[in-house]
Design a protein around this motif. Structure first.
Motif, PDB file in Angstrom:
ATOM      1  N   GLU A   1      38.183-141.988  79.519  1.00 57.04           N
ATOM      2  CA  GLU A   1      37.543-141.836  78.224  1.00 57.04           C
ATOM      3  C   GLU A   1      36.391-140.879  78.443  1.00 57.04           C
ATOM      4  N   LEU A   2      36.439-139.752  77.739  1.00 56.58           N
ATOM      5  CA  LEU A   2      35.468-138.674  77.939  1.00 56.58           C
ATOM      6  C   LEU A   2      34.548-138.552  76.742  1.00 56.58           C
ATOM      7  N   GLY A   3      33.361-138.068  76.983  1.00 59.03           N
ATOM      8  CA  GLY A   3      32.420-137.774  75.917  1.00 59.03           C
ATOM      9  C   GLY A   3      31.345-138.822  75.800  1.00 59.03           C
ATOM     10  N   ARG A   4      30.250-138.402  75.244  1.00 57.08           N
ATOM     11  CA  ARG A   4      29.130-139.325  75.054  1.00 57.08           C
ATOM     12  C   ARG A   4      29.111-139.819  73.607  1.00 57.08           C
ATOM     13  N   LEU A   5      29.119-138.899  72.668  1.00 62.00           N
ATOM     14  CA  LEU A   5      29.065-139.285  71.254  1.00 62.00           C
ATOM     15  C   LEU A   5      30.469-139.519  70.696  1.00 62.00           C
ATOM     16  N   ARG A   6      31.288-138.514  70.789  1.00 68.75           N
ATOM     17  CA  ARG A   6      32.666-138.623  70.288  1.00 68.75           C
ATOM     18  C   ARG A   6      33.574-138.830  71.484  1.00 68.75           C
ATOM     19  N   LYS A   7      34.061-140.023  71.625  1.00 64.92           N
ATOM     20  CA  LYS A   7      34.862-140.359  72.803  1.00 64.92           C
ATOM     21  C   LYS A   7      36.322-139.981  72.582  1.00 64.92           C
ATOM     22  N   THR A   8      36.922-139.427  73.637  1.00 65.50           N
ATOM     23  CA  THR A   8      38.315-139.016  73.609  1.00 65.50           C
ATOM     24  C   THR A   8      38.998-139.555  74.850  1.00 65.50           C
ATOM     25  N   GLN A   9      40.189-140.097  74.660  1.00 65.62           N
ATOM     26  CA  GLN A   9      40.950-140.564  75.823  1.00 65.62           C
ATOM     27  C   GLN A   9      41.894-139.466  76.280  1.00 65.62           C
ATOM     28  N   VAL A  10      42.019-139.354  77.574  1.00 71.87           N
ATOM     29  CA  VAL A  10      42.904-138.361  78.163  1.00 71.87           C
ATOM     30  C   VAL A  10      43.573-138.986  79.385  1.00 71.87           C
ATOM     31  N   ARG A  11      44.814-138.614  79.611  1.00 66.92           N
ATOM     32  CA  ARG A  11      45.557-139.115  80.772  1.00 66.92           C
ATOM     33  C   ARG A  11      45.633-138.007  81.812  1.00 66.92           C
ATOM     34  N   ILE A  12      45.386-138.398  83.053  1.00 62.41           N
ATOM     35  CA  ILE A  12      45.510-137.435  84.150  1.00 62.41           C
ATOM     36  C   ILE A  12      46.423-138.045  85.206  1.00 62.41           C
ATOM     37  N   PRO A  13      47.136-137.193  85.936  1.00 62.15           N
ATOM     38  CA  PRO A  13      47.962-137.718  87.026  1.00 62.15           C
ATOM     39  C   PRO A  13      47.081-138.401  88.084  1.00 62.15           C
ATOM     40  N   GLY A  14      47.504-139.540  88.554  1.00 65.56           N
ATOM     41  CA  GLY A  14      46.751-140.297  89.552  1.00 65.56           C
ATOM     42  C   GLY A  14      46.507-139.525  90.827  1.00 65.56           C
ATOM     43  N   GLU A  15      47.445-138.658  91.196  1.00 65.85           N
ATOM     44  CA  GLU A  15      47.278-137.896  92.446  1.00 65.85           C
ATOM     45  C   GLU A  15      46.113-136.917  92.373  1.00 65.85           C
ATOM     46  N   TRP A  16      45.635-136.584  91.172  1.00 71.91           N
ATOM     47  CA  TRP A  16      44.486-135.690  91.059  1.00 71.91           C
ATOM     48  C   TRP A  16      43.252-136.292  91.721  1.00 71.91           C
ATOM     49  N   LEU A  17      43.171-137.613  91.762  1.00 75.16           N
ATOM     50  CA  LEU A  17      41.997-138.268  92.355  1.00 75.16           C
ATOM     51  C   LEU A  17      41.892-138.007  93.846  1.00 75.16           C
ATOM     52  N   MET A  18      43.012-137.754  94.509  1.00 70.93           N
ATOM     53  CA  MET A  18      43.026-137.573  95.959  1.00 70.93           C
ATOM     54  C   MET A  18      43.003-136.099  96.375  1.00 70.93           C
ATOM     55  N   MET A  19      42.963-135.202  95.404  1.00 72.19           N
ATOM     56  CA  MET A  19      43.047-133.776  95.726  1.00 72.19           C
ATOM     57  C   MET A  19      41.687-133.185  96.059  1.00 72.19           C
ATOM     58  N   HIS A  20      41.722-132.164  96.910  1.00 74.22           N
ATOM     59  CA  HIS A  20      40.532-131.366  97.176  1.00 74.22           C
ATOM     60  C   HIS A  20      40.332-130.427  95.990  1.00 74.22           C
ATOM     61  N   GLN A  21      39.178-129.820  95.917  1.00 74.65           N
ATOM     62  CA  GLN A  21      38.863-128.957  94.778  1.00 74.65           C
ATOM     63  C   GLN A  21      39.881-127.847  94.566  1.00 74.65           C
ATOM     64  N   SER A  22      40.277-127.186  95.657  1.00 78.53           N
ATOM     65  CA  SER A  22      41.232-126.076  95.514  1.00 78.53           C
ATOM     66  C   SER A  22      42.587-126.580  95.018  1.00 78.53           C
ATOM     67  N   GLU A  23      43.003-127.746  95.494  1.00 77.02           N
ATOM     68  CA  GLU A  23      44.271-128.324  95.041  1.00 77.02           C
ATOM     69  C   GLU A  23      44.188-128.720  93.566  1.00 77.02           C
ATOM     70  N   LEU A  24      43.070-129.306  93.178  1.00 72.32           N
ATOM     71  CA  LEU A  24      42.883-129.706  91.789  1.00 72.32           C
ATOM     72  C   LEU A  24      42.846-128.483  90.878  1.00 72.32           C
ATOM     73  N   THR A  25      42.136-127.461  91.316  1.00 73.86           N
ATOM     74  CA  THR A  25      42.088-126.216  90.547  1.00 73.86           C
ATOM     75  C   THR A  25      43.490-125.667  90.350  1.00 73.86           C
ATOM     76  N   SER A  26      44.266-125.647  91.402  1.00 82.52           N
ATOM     77  CA  SER A  26      45.645-125.162  91.337  1.00 82.52           C
ATOM     78  C   SER A  26      46.501-126.035  90.412  1.00 82.52           C
ATOM     79  N   ALA A  27      46.331-127.345  90.498  1.00 77.79           N
ATOM     80  CA  ALA A  27      47.107-128.262  89.659  1.00 77.79           C
ATOM     81  C   ALA A  27      46.777-128.075  88.181  1.00 77.79           C
ATOM     82  N   VAL A  28      45.488-127.881  87.868  1.00 71.57           N
ATOM     83  CA  VAL A  28      45.076-127.668  86.478  1.00 71.57           C
ATOM     84  C   VAL A  28      45.637-126.350  85.965  1.00 71.57           C
ATOM     85  N   ARG A  29      45.528-125.303  86.788  1.00 67.54           N
ATOM     86  CA  ARG A  29      46.096-124.004  86.379  1.00 67.54           C
ATOM     87  C   ARG A  29      47.597-124.113  86.162  1.00 67.54           C
TER      88      ARG A  29
END
Length: 168
Positions: free
Chosen positions: A68-96
């Motif tokens: 759940e993201l946001g301070r005033l207007r909250k939005t729910q978003v789903r992310i793949p669980g494996e993103w939590l274990m990725m290094h920055q470069s891997e996460l950047t690549s996955a998002v791209r």
């Protein structure tokens, strides 16, 4: 002992939220490099570096974490669980990769919509062309009948009367 364990849990939770905020910030920075209007719907909540308010683990075995993201207007978003274990470069690549995959799919959908629209317009043009041709023949037939009637009335030949209108 219980107080020590509670402190560890609180510290771990604070650390987890800090890492999640850092991950969301990285995703926002990756998406900031592309035009906002091209960002796929499922990645739009990351625009503007929103903070993480709540994190919920996967519930139905799909491996997706709900944030759940946001301070005033909250939005729910789903992310793949494996993103939590990725290094920055891997996460950047996955998002791209997710961005370009979704972008390609949306462009394909738009292309299909345009192709259908063009086909519909072409059918309408063919119909209007056939109707115009039919109307032109009918006009010519009626104009010829009027010329013959006028010629009989006036006792002249139909050559002296105007013909059908010319097509442009």
């Amino acid at each position: 002992m219980t107080k020590h364990k509670t402190t560890e849990i609180i510290d771990a939770t604070i650390q987890l939220f800090a890492e999640l905020d850092e991950m969301v910030g990285l995703i926002a920075r990756v998406l900031a490099k592309v035009p906002a209007e091209t960002v796929p719907q499922r990645l739009k909540p990351f625009l503007g570096s929103p903070g993480v308010v709540l994190a919920r683990p996967p519930v139905n075995g799909d491996g997706e974490i709900v944030l759940e993201l946001g301070r005033l207007r909250k939005t729910q978003v789903r992310i793949p669980g494996e993103w939590l274990m990725m290094h920055q470069s891997e996460l950047t690549s996955a998002v791209r990769k997710m961005y370009w995959h979704d972008r390609e799919n949306s462009l394909r959908g738009e292309l299909i919509r345009l192709e259908r629209s063009i086909a519909d317009h072409n059918k309408q043009v063919a119909h209007h062309r056939a109707k115009a041709s039919e109307d032109l023949r009918e006009h010519g037939r009626i104009a010829a009948s009027i010329r013959r009637l006028s010629a009989r009335k006036l006792g002249t030949t139909h050559r002296h009367l105007p013909g059908p209108p010319r097509r442009n």
